[in-house]
Design an enzyme around this catalytic site. Structure first.
Site, mmCIF file in Angstrom:
data_model
loop_
_atom_site.group_PDB
_atom_site.id
_atom_site.type_symbol
_atom_site.label_atom_id
_atom_site.label_comp_id
_atom_site.label_asym_id
_atom_site.label_seq_id
_atom_site.Cartn_x
_atom_site.Cartn_y
_atom_site.Cartn_z
ATOM 1 N N ASN A 1 0.899 -1.173 0.000
ATOM 2 C CA ASN A 1 0.000 0.000 0.000
ATOM 3 C C ASN A 1 0.924 1.206 0.000
ATOM 4 O O ASN A 1 1.647 1.426 0.975
ATOM 5 C CB ASN A 1 -0.850 -0.075 1.271
ATOM 6 C CG ASN A 1 -2.012 0.886 1.319
ATOM 7 O OD1 ASN A 1 -2.513 1.104 2.415
ATOM 8 N ND2 ASN A 1 -2.455 1.438 0.220
ATOM 9 N N ASN B 1 -6.756 10.051 -0.366
ATOM 10 C CA ASN B 1 -6.890 8.935 -1.309
ATOM 11 C C ASN B 1 -6.432 9.354 -2.698
ATOM 12 O O ASN B 1 -6.399 10.541 -3.028
ATOM 13 C CB ASN B 1 -8.363 8.502 -1.388
ATOM 14 C CG ASN B 1 -8.789 7.663 -0.211
ATOM 15 O OD1 ASN B 1 -8.041 6.817 0.267
ATOM 16 N ND2 ASN B 1 -10.005 7.924 0.259
ATOM 17 N N CYS C 1 -5.550 6.006 8.140
ATOM 18 C CA CYS C 1 -4.849 5.124 7.199
ATOM 19 C C CYS C 1 -3.803 4.357 8.013
ATOM 20 O O CYS C 1 -2.825 4.948 8.476
ATOM 21 C CB CYS C 1 -4.183 5.955 6.104
ATOM 22 S SG CYS C 1 -3.246 4.974 4.929
ATOM 23 N N GLY C 2 -4.038 3.053 8.209
ATOM 24 C CA GLY C 2 -3.168 2.281 9.095
ATOM 25 C C GLY C 2 -1.793 2.020 8.510
ATOM 26 O O GLY C 2 -0.769 2.227 9.172
ATOM 27 N N ASN D 1 -12.592 5.148 9.887
ATOM 28 C CA ASN D 1 -13.084 5.196 8.505
ATOM 29 C C ASN D 1 -13.991 3.980 8.294
ATOM 30 O O ASN D 1 -13.924 3.013 9.039
ATOM 31 C CB ASN D 1 -11.923 5.223 7.508
ATOM 32 C CG ASN D 1 -11.034 3.987 7.608
ATOM 33 O OD1 ASN D 1 -11.121 3.199 8.536
ATOM 34 N ND2 ASN D 1 -10.180 3.795 6.629
ATOM 35 N N CYS E 1 -4.510 -2.941 3.142
ATOM 36 C CA CYS E 1 -5.229 -1.851 3.805
ATOM 37 C C CYS E 1 -5.154 -2.113 5.303
ATOM 38 O O CYS E 1 -5.655 -3.153 5.770
ATOM 39 C CB CYS E 1 -6.678 -1.831 3.316
ATOM 40 S SG CYS E 1 -7.687 -0.566 4.085
ATOM 41 N N GLY E 2 -4.525 -1.214 6.031
ATOM 42 C CA GLY E 2 -4.313 -1.429 7.462
ATOM 43 C C GLY E 2 -5.598 -1.346 8.261
ATOM 44 O O GLY E 2 -5.903 -2.238 9.075
ATOM 45 N N THR E 3 -6.376 -0.304 8.030
ATOM 46 C CA THR E 3 -7.649 -0.192 8.741
ATOM 47 C C THR E 3 -8.561 -1.348 8.329
ATOM 48 O O THR E 3 -9.293 -1.901 9.160
ATOM 49 C CB THR E 3 -8.341 1.145 8.418
ATOM 50 O OG1 THR E 3 -8.377 1.338 7.005
ATOM 51 C CG2 THR E 3 -7.638 2.312 9.092
HETATM 52 N N1 LIG Z 1 -4.996 2.066 2.946
HETATM 53 C C1 LIG Z 1 -5.447 2.646 4.181
HETATM 54 C C2 LIG Z 1 -6.911 2.873 4.199
HETATM 55 C C3 LIG Z 1 -7.244 4.103 3.545
HETATM 56 C C4 LIG Z 1 -8.681 4.276 3.703
HETATM 57 C C5 LIG Z 1 -9.254 5.091 2.596
HETATM 58 N N2 LIG Z 1 -9.281 4.371 1.339
HETATM 59 C C6 LIG Z 1 -10.653 5.513 2.988
HETATM 60 O O1 LIG Z 1 -11.273 6.162 2.168
HETATM 61 O O2 LIG Z 1 -11.075 5.192 4.117
HETATM 62 C C7 LIG Z 1 -5.061 1.873 5.394
HETATM 63 O O3 LIG Z 1 -3.988 1.280 5.355
HETATM 64 O O4 LIG Z 1 -5.810 1.896 6.385
#
Ligand SMILES: N[C@H](CCC[C@H](N)C(=O)O)C(=O)O
Length: 293
Positions: free
Chosen positions: A11, A77, A86-87, A160, A222-224
């Site tokens: 990511n 984004n 964003c984790g 989020n 995606c961390g979250t």
């Molecule tokens: N890649 C990110 C998440 C981004 C979230 C974003 N896409 C949103 O609109 O919530 C992560 O590592 O958490």
């Protein structure tokens, strides 16, 4: 304008140092930076700005957790939209702060649009970040359609929004074969600001997922999203806080620690390169027509 390219399990982000908050980071500029052919290329942008230059952030100026966050992670984004948290980005952000000499290794409070989150950055190796408490909706409480297939998904907020879809009939090959080129159809009443959509197979100790991210499309990680998947997976298995769940994503493995106070996320944070954006490219990027709403 200087930038640093970084990623967490694939990511990837364009890191833009802007301590004094002088940069006008427009949606057009974000889209131009993230374009993988005509720009630098990334899933998102992390603007590095002192929290004092961005007043009114939740959890700073003594409000919320003890102590102030010196820095604000301004995550965007790839389509130019804002997101609360964003984790993977927070791990890379913390790694950058230490690498750039802005902060010493250790627990670094960072302001985000979802509140202050700690990034525990060792001098090298994996980074662990505080992700806050999950808000888990009824299991299977919302209907999501992905490439014509209907899922009973679970609505989870990690600051989020996420729609977590378990595909219990699929094995890893079946998960890999799912068409995620088409945006999933999600209920606007449950997700008025859109949602990140995760598709999952396996039990808590063998969790594999893919993700279609709000404002980006399918990403390698995606961390979250991994946190949302982990807490739903554990809940489905009758587990609760006090578990560590490995989550395998196309870009690698993340470890989700569901503690009693909040969720923590541990994984790699890699700085790839340093770059310099040319003034003529920047001028053209700023002049780009706003995308159709
Ligand atoms: N890649 C990110 C998440 C981004 C979230 C974003 N896409 C949103 O609109 O919530 C992560 O590592 O958490």
């Amino acid at each position: 304008m200087r930038f640093v390219k970084g990623h967490g399990t694939g990511n990837d982000f364009v890191i833009v140092p802007d301590p004094d908050g002088d940069l006008d980071l427009t949606p057009e500029l974000v889209r131009a930076l993230c374009d993988r052919r005509t720009g630098v290329g990334a899933d998102g942008v992390l603007r590095v700005v002192l929290a004092a230059a961005e007043p009114g952030l939740p959890g700073t100026a003594g409000v919320g957790r003890a102590g102030e966050a010196r820095w604000f992670m301004d995550y965007r984004n790839a389509d130019g939209s804002l997101a609360e948290m964003c984790g993977n980005g927070l791990r890379v952000f913390g790694r950058y702060l230490v690498d750039a000499g802005y902060e010493r290794p250790g627990l670094i409070p960072v302001a985000t649009r979802a509140g202050v989150r700690g990034a525990d950055v060792p001098s090298d190796g994996e980074v662990t970040v505080e992700m806050g408490p999950p808000s888990i909706g009824p299991l299977g409480g919302v209907t999501v359609t992905i490439a014509g297939r209907v899922f009973q998904a679970t609505n989870v907020s990690m600051g989020n929004p996420h729609a977590v879809c378990f595909a219990d009939d699929l094995n890893p090959a079946g998960l890999a074969g799912l068409d995620l080129t088409v945006p999933p159809v999600i209920p606007t009443d449950a997700f008025p600001a859109g949602a990140n959509v995760e598709v999952v197979v396996g039990a808590p100790d063998t969790t594999r997922m893919r993700v279609y991210e709000r404002g980006v499309g399918e990403t390698s990680s995606c961390g979250t999203g991994a946190c949302a998947v982990a807490v739903v997976s554990a809940t489905r298995a009758g587990q609760g806080p006090g578990v560590a769940i490995p989550v395998d994503l196309p870009g690698g493995r993340l470890t989700v620690l569901w503690d009693t106070d909040q969720v923590r996320l541990r994984g790699p944070a890699v700085l790839v390169s340093d770059g310099l954006l040319r003034a003529d490219w920047l001028a053209a990027a700023r002049a780009a027509e706003p995308a159709l709403a």
